[in-house]
Design an enzyme around this catalytic site. Structure first.
Site, short mmCIF file in Angstrom:
data_model
loop_
_atom_site.label_atom_id
_atom_site.label_comp_id
_atom_site.label_asym_id
_atom_site.label_seq_id
_atom_site.Cartn_x
_atom_site.Cartn_y
_atom_site.Cartn_z
N ASN A 42 -15.08 35.98 46.97
CA ASN A 42 -16.05 35.05 46.39
C ASN A 42 -17.05 34.66 47.48
OD1 ASN A 42 -17.18 33.22 44.44
ND2 ASN A 42 -16.20 31.55 45.55
N HIS B 108 -19.64 31.49 48.63
CA HIS B 108 -19.83 30.05 48.39
C HIS B 108 -20.94 29.54 49.31
CE1 HIS B 108 -18.69 26.01 47.20
NE2 HIS B 108 -18.83 25.68 48.47
N SER C 256 -20.25 31.23 52.97
CA SER C 256 -18.95 31.79 53.33
C SER C 256 -18.54 32.82 52.30
CB SER C 256 -17.86 30.71 53.34
OG SER C 256 -18.23 29.60 54.13
N ASP D 30 -12.15 27.63 46.34
CA ASP D 30 -12.91 27.70 47.60
C ASP D 30 -12.02 27.52 48.83
OD1 ASP D 30 -15.20 27.95 46.01
OD2 ASP D 30 -15.55 25.80 45.99
#
Ligand code: GRF
Length: 201
Positions: A116, A118, A145, A154
């Protein structure tokens, strides 16, 4: 090594989106490099109007829309997501602005294989308002990130971060533009590290 062999070793990637697909575009562009170790085999959106679907179609990448509103539970939606990712033959999943929380069982199925991006320097400013929160906190720096996905939001192992300075004149909008530019460098680099096996969870 012949070009044919390099292509054969590419990791197959599914990208999940909900909107613009700026990060998807960065990944599409990176995958055009002959020795890049990954290729995008499919893009899935939970929203039919997501512009990222157009970006994928323009690049001749298969797409699928799975509308979360057609499912009575998160688990059911996630099961369909898993089915489609598997049908694309993907080995790695990249979340790129995919605005749905994922169930623990789905996340566990893709442990160490799902990334992912972020818009903050995690662990700072988790959640949906990371850019606004960094400004409101008076932070002097922020960034983006790329991390492995775990059930906690997260919070997975960080693969790569890029930092930028926050100017006193920055607004949420100006900061978002700067962060997105960094994201479009960070995500292809991070996927390269994971697809080549240089970084594991
Ligand atoms: C990015 O800021 C990313 O960090 C966040 O959602 C946004 C997606 O933008 N997770 P885009 O759709 O890739 O342009």
């Amino acid at each position: 090594m012949s070009n044919k062999n390099v292509v054969a070793q590419k990791k197959k990637v599914a990208v999940l989106i909900s909107g613009n697909g700026g990060n998807l575009q960065a990944l599409i562009d990176a995958c055009k490099t002959p020795d890049y170790p990954a290729e995008i085999v499919g893009v899935i959106s939970n929203k039919a109007e997501a512009y990222g679907l157009v970006r994928a179609q323009n690049a001749n990448i298969k797409t699928a829309t799975i509308n979360h509103k057609n499912f009575t539970s998160r688990e059911e939606f996630d099961a369909e997501l898993h089915k489609q990712i598997t049908a694309f033959g993907a080995e790695i999943v990249c979340l790129a602005g995919f605005m749905r929380l994922l169930s623990e069982s789905f996340v566990n199925k893709w442990q160490g294989k799902m990334l992912n991006i972020h818009p903050s320097l995690l662990p700072n400013f988790k959640g949906a308002h990371a850019i606004k929160d960094a400004l409101a906190a008076g932070a002097k720096t922020t960034g983006c990130s790329v991390h492995f996905v775990i059930p906690e939001m997260d919070a997975g192992k960080i693969i790569l971060q890029r930092e930028i300075a926050i100017d006193s004149a920055d607004t949420e909008e100006s900061l978002a533009i700067k962060i997105h530019a960094q994201e479009h460098i960070a995500y292809p680099e991070a996927l390269c590290l994971v697809a080549s096996g240089e970084i594991v969870d």
